[in-house]
Scaffold this motif. Sequence first.
Motif, short mmCIF file in Angstrom:
data_model
loop_
_atom_site.label_atom_id
_atom_site.label_comp_id
_atom_site.label_asym_id
_atom_site.label_seq_id
_atom_site.Cartn_x
_atom_site.Cartn_y
_atom_site.Cartn_z
N LEU A 158 4.04 -15.51 14.90
CA LEU A 158 3.51 -15.68 13.53
C LEU A 158 4.69 -15.37 12.82
O LEU A 158 5.18 -14.18 13.13
N ASP A 159 4.55 -15.76 11.74
CA ASP A 159 5.62 -15.29 10.77
C ASP A 159 5.64 -13.94 10.32
O ASP A 159 6.78 -13.27 10.04
N GLY A 160 4.52 -13.10 10.29
CA GLY A 160 4.43 -11.74 9.84
C GLY A 160 5.22 -10.83 10.86
O GLY A 160 5.90 -10.24 10.59
N LEU B 224 3.70 6.68 3.12
CA LEU B 224 3.30 6.36 2.02
C LEU B 224 1.99 5.42 1.66
O LEU B 224 0.95 5.66 1.17
N LEU B 225 1.78 4.36 2.91
CA LEU B 225 0.91 3.78 2.87
C LEU B 225 0.41 3.02 4.21
O LEU B 225 1.44 3.10 4.99
N LYS B 226 -0.62 2.33 4.34
CA LYS B 226 -1.00 1.75 5.25
C LYS B 226 -1.65 0.46 4.96
O LYS B 226 -2.74 0.43 4.25
N VAL B 227 -1.34 -0.71 5.49
CA VAL B 227 -1.82 -1.95 4.83
C VAL B 227 -2.46 -2.86 5.98
O VAL B 227 -1.81 -2.74 7.23
N SER B 228 -3.52 -3.49 5.67
CA SER B 228 -4.35 -4.29 6.74
C SER B 228 -4.82 -5.61 5.95
O SER B 228 -5.07 -5.36 4.76
N PRO B 229 -4.71 -6.63 6.58
CA PRO B 229 -4.53 -6.98 7.95
C PRO B 229 -3.04 -7.03 8.13
O PRO B 229 -2.13 -6.83 7.24
N GLU B 230 -2.60 -7.13 9.46
CA GLU B 230 -1.02 -6.98 9.77
C GLU B 230 -0.48 -8.16 9.18
O GLU B 230 0.94 -8.21 8.94
N LEU C 156 -0.31 -9.33 6.32
CA LEU C 156 0.18 -8.81 4.88
C LEU C 156 1.25 -7.70 5.14
O LEU C 156 1.00 -6.49 5.62
N VAL C 157 2.27 -7.92 4.68
CA VAL C 157 3.57 -7.05 4.93
C VAL C 157 4.02 -6.38 3.57
O VAL C 157 4.25 -7.12 2.39
N ALA C 158 4.13 -5.33 3.71
CA ALA C 158 4.56 -4.40 2.67
C ALA C 158 6.15 -4.70 2.63
O ALA C 158 6.89 -4.10 3.60
N THR C 159 6.60 -5.10 1.70
CA THR C 159 8.21 -5.64 1.51
C THR C 159 9.04 -4.67 0.89
O THR C 159 10.38 -4.68 0.76
N ALA C 160 8.48 -4.01 -0.20
CA ALA C 160 9.44 -3.24 -1.27
C ALA C 160 8.48 -1.92 -1.52
O ALA C 160 7.20 -2.26 -1.76
N CYS C 161 9.01 -0.76 -1.93
CA CYS C 161 8.47 0.39 -2.77
C CYS C 161 9.34 0.98 -3.46
O CYS C 161 10.33 1.34 -2.96
N LYS C 162 9.00 1.09 -5.01
CA LYS C 162 10.09 1.60 -5.56
C LYS C 162 9.32 2.30 -6.93
O LYS C 162 8.08 2.27 -7.21
#
Length: 849
Positions: free
Chosen positions: A727-729, A765-771, A773-779
């Motif tokens: 899958l793309d993620g 810094l964080l945990k994202v679910s479901p997989e 959903l991807v965290a791409t940047a943090c600023k």
Amino acid sequence: MLTQEEGKNNHRPEVVIVGHAHVDAVWLWDRTETKEVLTETFERVLGLMEKYPDVTFAQTSAQYFEWLEIEQPGLFGRIRSMIAEGRWEIVGGMWIEPDCNMPSGESLCRQLLAGMRYFQRKFDVSIRVAWLPDVFGFAWTLPQILHDAGIRSFFTSKLIWQTRLPFPHNVFWWESPDGSRVLGYQTPGLYNNVDVYEVNKQATRFFDGTSIGCFLAPFGEGDHGGGLREELVEAVHRNPYPVQMRFGNAHEYFDNLERLLPASTPVVRDELYLNTHRGTLTTQAFMKRANRRGESAILGAETMSVLAMLSGTHTPDTRSLSGAWKHLLFNQFHDALPGSSIKPVYEDARQDFAELFDCVETVMTESIAAIARSIDTSAFDHPIVVFNPLGWDRSEFVRLVLTETPETTSVPDRLEVVDSTGHVCPSYVRWLGSEHAELWFRPRSVPAFGYSVHDIRTRTSDSMFKSLVTASADTQTSDVVIENELVRVTISGQTGIVTSLFDKRLSTECAGSGGIGDIELYQDETTKESAWNICRGRSYAIEMAEPPSLVEQTNQHVRVATLFRFAQTGRKDSVFRVCVTLCASDPLVYFETHIDWNAEFVTSRVRFDLAGLGDSARYEIPYGAIDRRDPTSPDANPYEREKWEVSAQTWISCPCDEGARSTVLLNDSKYGFAQAGSNMYMTLLRSPHYPNPTTMGLTSREDGPTDQGPHTIAFALYSVASGPDTLDGALYMRGKQFNTPMQAFYVARKPSNSIGSDRSMIYSLLKVSPEALVATACKISEDSDGIVVRLLECNGEPHDAEITLGFPFATAERVNILETPSGDSCEVRGQTIRTHVKPHQLVTILIRP
């Protein structure tokens, strides 16, 4: 402006003239000359606007206005007055007019963030029209990125440049995979209009093809600036043609155009592919590599700055990273990153990227020092911090340069690394000469946007260092076989290419009969635009100069090198040293190609004959992915047949065996790819001349082929069964990991009674679910009072997402790319943020600690 009904009743149609000067930030000139062009052009246009009250003018690119603000404040003030009157119009909204295939999705977001906020801050304007007349094709995901920044319309002239099968629409809806739309407008002519007769012809073609009774025409000299001249203004005023012509405003035109659209307006759900200028995906390899590295480096530094800020011992200097972004964004200009400018442009670019990487190094050094002050490292003798700049947990090999290793651990071959739980990490040493070495080790897990603390020590036992990778040579064929628990790779002793890539997990042969990693070369010469266009000629032979041989072997990895040579009459030989590496417990087969490139008018590419490859593949594009059919397939339509060289970002997924599995190709710096039958190709290097002095009128400029000298290109292949990992993620994460290694930093051992030593040795810094959903940047937010997290839904499904933060915070809200409220809701419970995410949606959240 005429109504739709008036247009149908053949009332006198209307042409809205928008004064414009397309200014290439760099091209056949450098930025110093561009500043002179801007000054001359804008002074002339302002004079005309003062003389003729009806004249209007539109201009893009925040970079231009910042140059004027700093170096020409008087001229900048006059322009600001005209903007306030509504006659000088800001369009585009980006920092520069960038290439729209090669920059990452985050880079395109930052083009808008930097540009729109500058224009809002300096001129109190909001831009709703994307103005990209001269860009070499557009990624399918661009409408979502534009729409999220408040852009509602999209203007270009470039699609008319098609050599075959011209783009069929002048007005259309352009829709991204997530459903976001912008109103597209492709001019019937080019963007440098200086003749009302030509404008009348374009208008006639436009009115013949639509029921809309109004037409917009950019008017003025461009490329090297120029804009409006008095004779051009007078020509509009004298207009002898049946159509009405008046100076107008692009924003007003597009607002009215949207109201006039018939229900039958076509919807384009695809990339806007330009079937020429394909060579720009490869020309000037330094720019491509520096762009990819720069994108990863700045994002990592931003995340590290957030970690440092939350440590409570450091206030990051966000202005320095803003300056680094400006260097990167400027060099994404559509004649810079594509490689279609003169040599001095790339000399300036090298300086820009040197400053960018110096800035990143400073930020990282200061940030890691601040983080170290907040951690209790007293339990370790020689602590190191492993930093993960990406938004998911990772376990992969990390490099630590041992030149700074403390004297007490000065025997590299006897070192080991342990984490805070006492787990001993798999490791090996690579010697770089007789005195310098690298320690490579694999942490069990380093958390998302976070770090873990490890210790270096001298090992006392070899019990857990059993070799997990083997290498052998066939004495008859000279083939070299390397394997680990997951894959077995055979490298031919006769040709030097991989003839077998056997996946033990799937009991499947991944290599086709033509093998994997074959280097192909062909003549590639055009007389006018060799930097832009690919012209495939006869093939050239490349010889194996040295057969494959084992050059490195440890318990954790093996490395085989083969030498190839290409001889071209009258030129120094080009040499390719191809290294194939296999690591323990890793399905990836790594290729690293070191090239001394000395060819002229030659293109090189690497071929992958993949067993069971279907007639399409999936390619990563900025913040998304697209399926493209093999242009040689009998089922390909005429438009698909034109796509014989296409763009991709960090990964390509090739469905094989009727979709039962996929072979995935990762790369670290390339953007040009192709498929033909069972073969996938990645274009490595080209050697056209710089924009040819003779044909481009540059008689004083140096002539000669591009990209001469050393290059290093890394890529990897792996096979995976269809399912979650195709899958793309999952592919997005693989691609980013290949391009964004974790980093290890030495830190000082700190006594347990030190003030402030209260943070865990494992922090995220964080945990994202479901997989998906991807965290791409943090600023750090642009207003410096919060933290911004960007998320992407990769797999095309709706989700009720949860983002659990590793720090206390006061508020959280959904915002857009510009970091202003989006109107979407999110819910906060404790340290968890809940929000609904649509398929393929890009989501930005502003968190205030």
